[in-house]
Design an enzyme around this catalytic site. Structure first.
Site, short mmCIF file in Angstrom:
data_model
loop_
_atom_site.label_atom_id
_atom_site.label_comp_id
_atom_site.label_asym_id
_atom_site.label_seq_id
_atom_site.Cartn_x
_atom_site.Cartn_y
_atom_site.Cartn_z
N GLY A 10 -11.85 -34.87 -29.09
CA GLY A 10 -11.81 -34.43 -27.70
C GLY A 10 -13.03 -33.99 -27.17
N ALA A 11 -13.02 -33.34 -25.99
CA ALA A 11 -14.38 -32.60 -25.53
C ALA A 11 -14.90 -31.62 -26.30
CB ALA A 11 -14.17 -32.21 -23.98
N GLN A 44 -7.73 -34.58 -15.04
CA GLN A 44 -8.31 -35.18 -13.79
C GLN A 44 -9.02 -33.99 -12.79
OE1 GLN A 44 -4.58 -37.41 -12.20
NE2 GLN A 44 -3.91 -36.78 -13.83
N GLY A 45 -8.30 -33.01 -12.95
CA GLY A 45 -8.43 -32.12 -11.93
C GLY A 45 -10.00 -31.58 -11.81
N GLY A 46 -10.48 -31.08 -12.57
CA GLY A 46 -11.97 -30.47 -12.68
C GLY A 46 -12.02 -29.27 -13.66
N ARG A 264 -0.29 -20.59 -12.54
CA ARG A 264 0.46 -21.51 -12.83
C ARG A 264 1.89 -21.12 -13.32
NH1 ARG A 264 -3.28 -26.25 -16.21
NH2 ARG A 264 -3.52 -27.45 -14.25
N GLU A 356 -8.77 -26.36 -27.15
CA GLU A 356 -7.26 -26.01 -27.08
C GLU A 356 -6.52 -25.16 -28.39
OE1 GLU A 356 -4.83 -28.79 -24.87
OE2 GLU A 356 -2.99 -27.91 -25.36
C1 LIG Z 1 -2.88 -34.77 -18.02
C2 LIG Z 1 -3.84 -33.80 -18.61
C3 LIG Z 1 -4.66 -33.20 -17.48
C4 LIG Z 1 -5.55 -32.17 -17.56
N1 LIG Z 1 -6.29 -31.57 -16.59
C5 LIG Z 1 -7.10 -30.69 -16.98
C6 LIG Z 1 -8.16 -30.50 -15.76
O1 LIG Z 1 -8.27 -31.01 -14.66
N2 LIG Z 1 -9.10 -29.48 -16.19
C7 LIG Z 1 -9.12 -28.55 -17.21
O2 LIG Z 1 -10.03 -27.90 -17.37
N3 LIG Z 1 -8.13 -29.06 -18.58
C8 LIG Z 1 -7.25 -29.87 -18.06
N4 LIG Z 1 -6.36 -30.26 -18.99
C9 LIG Z 1 -6.47 -29.46 -20.35
C10 LIG Z 1 -7.52 -30.24 -21.15
O3 LIG Z 1 -7.88 -31.35 -20.99
C11 LIG Z 1 -7.29 -29.94 -22.68
O4 LIG Z 1 -6.71 -28.88 -22.95
C12 LIG Z 1 -8.59 -30.18 -23.19
O5 LIG Z 1 -9.30 -31.42 -23.00
C13 LIG Z 1 -8.48 -30.44 -24.66
O6 LIG Z 1 -9.55 -30.54 -25.65
P1 LIG Z 1 -9.41 -30.49 -26.97
O7 LIG Z 1 -11.00 -31.15 -27.43
O8 LIG Z 1 -9.40 -29.07 -27.51
O9 LIG Z 1 -8.38 -31.42 -27.41
P2 LIG Z 1 -8.01 -32.95 -27.17
O10 LIG Z 1 -8.66 -33.57 -26.07
O11 LIG Z 1 -6.59 -33.11 -27.36
O12 LIG Z 1 -8.57 -33.63 -28.39
C14 LIG Z 1 -7.91 -33.37 -29.78
C15 LIG Z 1 -8.59 -34.11 -30.91
O13 LIG Z 1 -8.18 -34.05 -32.17
C16 LIG Z 1 -7.53 -35.12 -32.82
N5 LIG Z 1 -6.57 -34.72 -33.69
C17 LIG Z 1 -5.29 -34.16 -33.60
N6 LIG Z 1 -4.88 -33.83 -35.04
C18 LIG Z 1 -5.76 -34.46 -35.72
C19 LIG Z 1 -5.74 -34.45 -37.35
N7 LIG Z 1 -4.70 -33.73 -37.79
N8 LIG Z 1 -6.84 -34.67 -37.73
C20 LIG Z 1 -8.08 -35.05 -37.03
N9 LIG Z 1 -7.92 -35.22 -35.76
C21 LIG Z 1 -6.96 -34.72 -35.27
C22 LIG Z 1 -6.99 -36.07 -31.71
O14 LIG Z 1 -6.78 -37.27 -31.84
C23 LIG Z 1 -7.96 -35.73 -30.61
O15 LIG Z 1 -9.11 -36.63 -30.77
C24 LIG Z 1 -5.32 -31.33 -18.81
C25 LIG Z 1 -4.64 -32.04 -20.09
C26 LIG Z 1 -3.66 -33.15 -19.71
C27 LIG Z 1 -3.20 -33.25 -20.96
#
Ligand SMILES: Cc1cc2nc3c(=O)[nH]c(=O)nc-3n(C[C@H](O)[C@H](O)[C@H](O)COP(=O)(O)OP(=O)(O)OC[C@H]3O[C@@H](n4cnc5c(N)ncnc54)[C@H](O)[C@@H]3O)c2cc1C
Length: 392
Positions: A10-11, A44-46, A264, A356
């Site tokens: 993810g990001a 989506q939001g930002g 929220r 997250e």
């Molecule tokens: C619909 C939606 C809209 C949102 N809108 C916003 C917004 O507008 N602004 C904002 O700031 N936030 C927003 N959020 C929240 C935000 O997008 C997420 O909290 C954030 O992007 C999480 O990023 P991350 O890299 O921590 O996790 P993720 O993007 O969830 O990536 C996690 C990665 O880990 C991988 N993974 C999982 N388990 C394992 C494993 N066992 N082994 C290896 N890899 C694994 C997954 O496949 C994925 O690639 C939104 C979330 C959603 C769902």
């Protein structure tokens, strides 16, 4: 043997991987499915950053602390808001083009914020950010392991050994960036979730099993505005920017029953309470809901900042600029997670966590737009710190 192993694409994982690789580390990135499968792309939001003339990192930090009801870690919050401008410029260098107007960024006010602070890329902000991060990662020398979920992690004399799918990967340091668990939690509760099916939380449990400290894991966030009707929009997160651009929540009598731009947790609770009082409405398939009056959004604002949402609803036969839409809170975000320091290191030496999966930055209630920011700010810090520790 790698210097740094990143878990998750993810990001946060991509920001960490790009940063570690650019700092000179030999980096591996292992992820559960494809590189594209994550929650970040769905955002989506930002993303928040204090750019307005009347704003500053301190005001941003005050908003975060207040929205968290003073449960966030002030040190992490100060890093989040203090690094925000540089995170945005870094994303721009990678090719992200934020929506602009009048010579500056187009900024919106999001729930719990006292200033306009939300930068957007239309209403596909997470998609745009993740795409550019992925391209930067793929252009570098790092190695990706897809369809390689982390199953086991063990300490070795020289760092860590991870079993990821069929691969056994060794690295000096590890960055856990595997996101939250709201998809799995919603399935358990029989509820709807905005989350990607890979949001299942087992990596958090692996770290806890090794002795890592966690916090606030019970604090799950409902997005106040899940789509409730039509069926193909159920579980869709209606961007909070609808409310930033003038939409308000209405009960069955057409009354505004809460501050639509409150934090929220308060907005979600107000909707639950209104429905419990019998002042909600019912969707055609009998689900509880209230109205989001999107007809108050100006057409120009909607076309610039909500085109994707408009397209999805119109495709389903509903025009949100002509009729109110049904909404109800939906399970969305894991507020808590692994305890980290300001370099994103967990309480396990050489194991970092960002995005997250980490806790503390939002306390028990996250503001919209601070998660993508957290991914980039702490992803960059984790990447650099993990590289330094691996080469020490
Ligand atoms: C619909 C939606 C809209 C949102 N809108 C916003 C917004 O507008 N602004 C904002 O700031 N936030 C927003 N959020 C929240 C935000 O997008 C997420 O909290 C954030 O992007 C999480 O990023 P991350 O890299 O921590 O996790 P993720 O993007 O969830 O990536 C996690 C990665 O880990 C991988 N993974 C999982 N388990 C394992 C494993 N066992 N082994 C290896 N890899 C694994 C997954 O496949 C994925 O690639 C939104 C979330 C959603 C769902």
């Amino acid at each position: 043997m790698f210097d740094v192993l990143v878990i998750g694409s993810g990001a946060s994982g991509l920001a960490a991987a790009v940063s570690a690789e650019r700092a000179g580390a030999r980096v591996a990135l292992a992820t559960k499915a494809s590189l594209q499968a994550n929650n970040s792309s769905k955002a989506q939001g930002g993303i928040q950053a204090a750019f307005a003339d009347d704003d500053s990192p301190d005001v941003h930090a005050e908003d975060v602390m207040r929205s968290s009801h003073d449960t966030a870690n002030p040190e992490l919050v100060s890093v989040l808001t203090g690094d925000a401008q540089s995170a945005i410029h870094w994303l721009e260098e990678l090719g992200v083009e934020f929506t602009r107007e009048d010579g500056g960024y187009r900024l919106a006010r999001c729930g719990g914020a006292t200033r306009k602070r939300l930068l957007q890329v239309g209403d596909r902000t997470g998609h745009a950010i993740t795409k550019q991060l992925r391209e930067a990662w793929e252009a570098g020398s790092g190695e990706s392991f897809v369809n390689a979920p982390l199953r086991e992690l063990a300490e070795t004399d020289s760092g860590w050994r991870a079993t990821c799918g069929e691969h056994v990967l060794e690295a000096g340091t590890v960055i856990l960036a595997a996101g939250g668990r709201c998809y799995a939690e919603a399935e358990k509760r029989g509820e709807l979730s905005t989350n990607h099916p890979n949001a299942t939380g087992e990596v958090t449990q692996i770290a806890i099993g090794l002795g890592a400290e966690s916090r606030d894991l019970d604090a799950l966030q409902y997005h106040p505005n899940g789509g409730a009707w039509p069926p193909n929009m159920q579980g869709y997160s209606i961007p909070e920017t609808t409310r930033a651009y003038g939409a308000v929540l209405l009960n069955a009598d057409g009354e505004e029953f809460t501050d639509s731009l409150g934090p929220r947790d308060q907005v979600s609770q107000a909707i639950f309470d209104e429905v419990a009082k019998g002042k909600g409405v019912e969707t055609p398939d009998g689900r509880p809901a209230v109205f989001l009056d999107t007809t108050r959004i100006k057409k120009d604002d909607a076309e610039i900042s909500l085109p994707y949402m408009l397209r999805r609803y119109r495709g389903a036969g509903i025009d949100p600029l002509r009729e109110k839409i049904f909404t109800y809170p939906v399970l969305h975000y894991q507020n808590g997670g692994l305890v980290i320091d300001t370099n994103a290191e967990t309480t396990l030496e050489g194991v970092y966590a960002c995005g997250e999966i980490a806790g503390g930055t939002h306390g028990r209630n996250r503001m919209m737009g601070n998660s993508l920011l957290e991914c980039v700010v702490f992803g960059r810090r984790a990447g650099q710190a993990a590289k330094e520790k691996a080469s020490a």
